[in-house]
Every structure is written in C-alpha cells, then in structure tokens.
Scaffold this motif. Structure first.
Motif, PDB file in Angstrom:
ATOM      1  N   LYS A   1       0.671  -1.291   0.142  1.00 31.67           N
ATOM      2  CA  LYS A   1       0.020   0.023   0.023  1.00 31.67           C
ATOM      3  C   LYS A   1       0.748   1.377   0.037  1.00 31.67           C
ATOM      4  O   LYS A   1       1.846   1.113   0.602  1.00 31.67           O
ATOM      5  N   PRO A   2       0.297   2.205  -0.508  1.00 31.68           N
ATOM      6  CA  PRO A   2      -0.902   2.515  -1.262  1.00 31.68           C
ATOM      7  C   PRO A   2      -0.780   1.873  -2.678  1.00 31.68           C
ATOM      8  O   PRO A   2      -1.712   1.780  -3.260  1.00 31.68           O
ATOM      9  N   THR A   3       0.458   1.658  -3.248  1.00 35.86           N
ATOM     10  CA  THR A   3       0.481   1.211  -4.834  1.00 35.86           C
ATOM     11  C   THR A   3       1.315  -0.304  -4.716  1.00 35.86           C
ATOM     12  O   THR A   3       2.513  -0.180  -4.064  1.00 35.86           O
ATOM     13  N   PRO A   4       0.833  -1.263  -5.386  1.00 38.10           N
ATOM     14  CA  PRO A   4       1.587  -2.614  -5.287  1.00 38.10           C
ATOM     15  C   PRO A   4       2.833  -2.308  -6.147  1.00 38.10           C
ATOM     16  O   PRO A   4       3.268  -1.555  -6.666  1.00 38.10           O
ATOM     17  N   VAL A   5       3.899  -3.085  -5.744  1.00 39.86           N
ATOM     18  CA  VAL A   5       5.240  -3.174  -6.297  1.00 39.86           C
ATOM     19  C   VAL A   5       5.332  -4.429  -6.736  1.00 39.86           C
ATOM     20  O   VAL A   5       5.327  -5.571  -6.207  1.00 39.86           O
ATOM     21  N   TYR A   6       5.923  -4.570  -8.083  1.00 36.54           N
ATOM     22  CA  TYR A   6       6.100  -5.562  -8.899  1.00 36.54           C
ATOM     23  C   TYR A   6       7.804  -5.941  -9.179  1.00 36.54           C
ATOM     24  O   TYR A   6       8.583  -4.874  -9.363  1.00 36.54           O
ATOM     25  N   LEU A   7       8.275  -6.948  -9.470  1.00 40.83           N
ATOM     26  CA  LEU A   7       9.527  -7.294  -9.853  1.00 40.83           C
ATOM     27  C   LEU A   7       9.938  -6.701 -11.335  1.00 40.83           C
ATOM     28  O   LEU A   7       8.929  -6.622 -12.308  1.00 40.83           O
ATOM     29  N   LYS A   8      11.288  -6.272 -11.614  1.00 42.02           N
ATOM     30  CA  LYS A   8      11.318  -5.788 -12.747  1.00 42.02           C
ATOM     31  C   LYS A   8      12.899  -6.266 -12.962  1.00 42.02           C
ATOM     32  O   LYS A   8      13.810  -6.874 -12.043  1.00 42.02           O
ATOM     33  N   ALA A   9      13.440  -6.051 -14.226  1.00 44.38           N
ATOM     34  CA  ALA A   9      14.830  -6.842 -14.510  1.00 44.38           C
ATOM     35  C   ALA A   9      15.814  -5.911 -13.627  1.00 44.38           C
ATOM     36  O   ALA A   9      15.677  -4.601 -13.573  1.00 44.38           O
ATOM     37  N   GLY A  10      16.878  -6.714 -13.182  1.00 44.06           N
ATOM     38  CA  GLY A  10      17.809  -6.087 -12.128  1.00 44.06           C
ATOM     39  C   GLY A  10      17.563  -6.237 -10.707  1.00 44.06           C
ATOM     40  O   GLY A  10      18.479  -6.130 -10.115  1.00 44.06           O
ATOM     41  N   ASP A  11      16.250  -6.627 -10.265  1.00 38.05           N
ATOM     42  CA  ASP A  11      15.948  -6.724  -9.031  1.00 38.05           C
ATOM     43  C   ASP A  11      16.747  -8.131  -8.603  1.00 38.05           C
ATOM     44  O   ASP A  11      16.995  -9.297  -9.242  1.00 38.05           O
ATOM     45  N   VAL A  12      16.860  -8.274  -7.125  1.00 39.49           N
ATOM     46  CA  VAL A  12      17.363  -9.668  -6.548  1.00 39.49           C
ATOM     47  C   VAL A  12      16.527  -9.743  -5.558  1.00 39.49           C
ATOM     48  O   VAL A  12      16.248  -9.071  -4.671  1.00 39.49           O
TER      49      VAL A  12
END
Length: 282
Positions: free
Chosen positions: A252-263
């Motif tokens: 919250k308040p905004t969903p967070v999703y995976l992206k290239a470069g994440d670990v």
C-alpha cells in the motif's frame, strides 16, 4: 541430513552437505535425489554412511533443484491468515489447490526470467514439502510419516496472468523459472515442528516478507491428508504450502512488482537460503 543436487542444469548429481558444510558426492549410493531415494529406507541408508569417507566435491558448483523428476508440483493458495487479510480474501474452508508446471522448476540461485511484457510479477517465500512414499487416504495423525523432507520454494507469480487471463491461477504460476526449489532437501527428522519455522524474503536488500509457519491456516499434516483423499501422492511430489504477508500486490498504497535487475533473497529457518537475479525474456 541435507540432500542436494549439483552440477549443470539437466545433468545434476546427488550429494549431501556434511556437518562441516562441505559438499559430498553421493553418486556411488543413489542415482538421484528422486523417487526411491526419498523413501525412509534409502534415507536411513544414506544417513548411516560415513560422511567423511564420501568424495569431497571441489569448487563451488551450481546447486540444482533439490528434488529431481518431480511428478506433481502442487501449491496451496491463501494459506496464511495474515496474507489472506492483506489481500482482502476470506479464510478458505478447505485448502485452495492449484498446480504449477514442473517446467517452471529451477535451482535455488538460478536466474528468474520474467515473461515478455510482464509488469505484474511477484515474489512468494514458501515452505516446500516433498513426499517420500505413496500416500492415499492418509489420516492427519499419520500424514507427516509420508514426508521425506522440507525445502525453500519461491512461488514466483505473474498476477495479471493469474487473475486476468481467464482461467485458473496456473497461468500466472507456471512461467519458465517461476519455481526455484532448494538449496537442499532437509530430511524430516531434522525439522522437529514444521509449524514453527520463521521465514523472510528481501527484494534488493529491503525486507518484504516476514512470517512464520505458525500462522498457516492448514498445517502440513492437514494439507497432506486432504490431498491424499483426492488422489495418490507419489514419491517426489512437491507441495508448496502458501506464503506469509508482504507480497508485492499487497503493498500500500501502490503494489510493487518485479523488474529486470531486481534481486530476491529468501530464507526459512533450518532450510537455508535462496538468491535469484531477475531478468526479462528477450
């Protein structure tokens, strides 16, 4: 015992982690950590070996999925009361079951590759249960006797595929590389209580999930018993038992999703750690 599979993808060899943390080869004693090798008799035979006499594996080889030749990859949804609360879902009356394609299975530290166009891929640290002998119509009281051991699983999930492509959750759960398993299979004798294991997941060094299997709605024993009423569980079948709160879609308040470069870095008490870098499919 900590049983492992090591080497190049598709050509893994069986091994174990000895008391000093060194990798020892088991090729002279079992063909793979799969099938019959997961029985009580074979695990007992391996446990009786003099670990110091086993060949020491040099270097730092890749660890593959800790179970080979997986027959069924079953997952239980919304199985943590605090996770159900964060998603706004009602507590299920029975275990929610969906399947994950075995082609999603990769090693614990292999790269996770997001499917083309993915903007809603998410993380889920989960306790994995590996079946050791055929189980049908098993009681809750006897269910844990059918478990070979436990492991860490990352139930990576593409939420748009899961919820908006019309159909079952399997679509968003089965993308290639969406099933890291390992680093090792810890035999059940080493886990006194599977309902008392702490777990965490970090993304880019930031803690996202903190939980404990104590908040599972359906226990491991209840899940194994329930599934065995529906179909026979076979040696090498894997059950991923649900995730605690802190997934990206629940932020919250905004969903967070995976992206290239994440670990992603995952840990479960007594079962070890995983680490995956994220890339995007070409």
């Amino acid at each position: 015992m900590k049983l492992v599979r090591y080497g190049a993808a598709g050509a893994e060899k069986p091994g174990l982690i000895d008391a000093k943390g060194d990798l020892r080869d088991l090729s002279a004693h079992v063909d793979d950590i799969a099938g019959e090798a997961l029985s009580d008799a074979t695990i007992g035979r391996l446990a009786a070996l003099d670990q110091a006499s086993l060949p020491l594996v040099p270097g730092n080889p890749r660890l593959g999925p800790c179970v080979g030749s997986i027959g069924k990859f079953m997952c239980i949804g919304l199985n943590y009361s605090d996770h159900a609360a964060e998603t706004g879902a009602a507590i299920p009356e029975h275990p929610i079951l969906f399947m994950k394609a075995t082609s999603a299975v990769v090693g614990p530290n292999d790269t996770v590759s997001l499917p083309r166009g993915s903007e809603h891929s998410d993380w889920e640290v989960e306790l994995g249960v590996v079946i050791g002998k055929p189980a049908k119509y098993v009681s809750k009281e006897d269910a844990l006797d059918y478990v070979a051991g436990y492991c860490v699983i990352n139930d990576v999930s593409e939420r748009k595929f899961q919820t908006q492509l019309t159909g079952q959750w399997t679509k968003g759960k089965s993308c290639d590389t969406f099933g890291p398993i390992g680093p090792w299979l810890v035999t059940r004798d080493e886990i006194e209580d599977p309902q008392s294991l702490a777990m965490t997941l970090d993304v880019n060094g930031e803690r996202r999930q903190t939980g404990n299997t104590a908040t599972m709605i359906f226990t491991v024993a209840e899940i194994v018993s329930h599934l065995s009423q529906l179909f026979t569980l076979q040696p090498g079948d894997v059950i991923s038992t649900g995730t605690p709160p802190g997934v990206g879609m629940g932020m919250k308040p905004t969903p967070v999703y995976l992206k290239a470069g994440d670990v992603m870095e995952l840990w479960i008490e007594g079962l070890g750690s995983q680490r995956q870098s994220v890339v995007m499919d070409a």
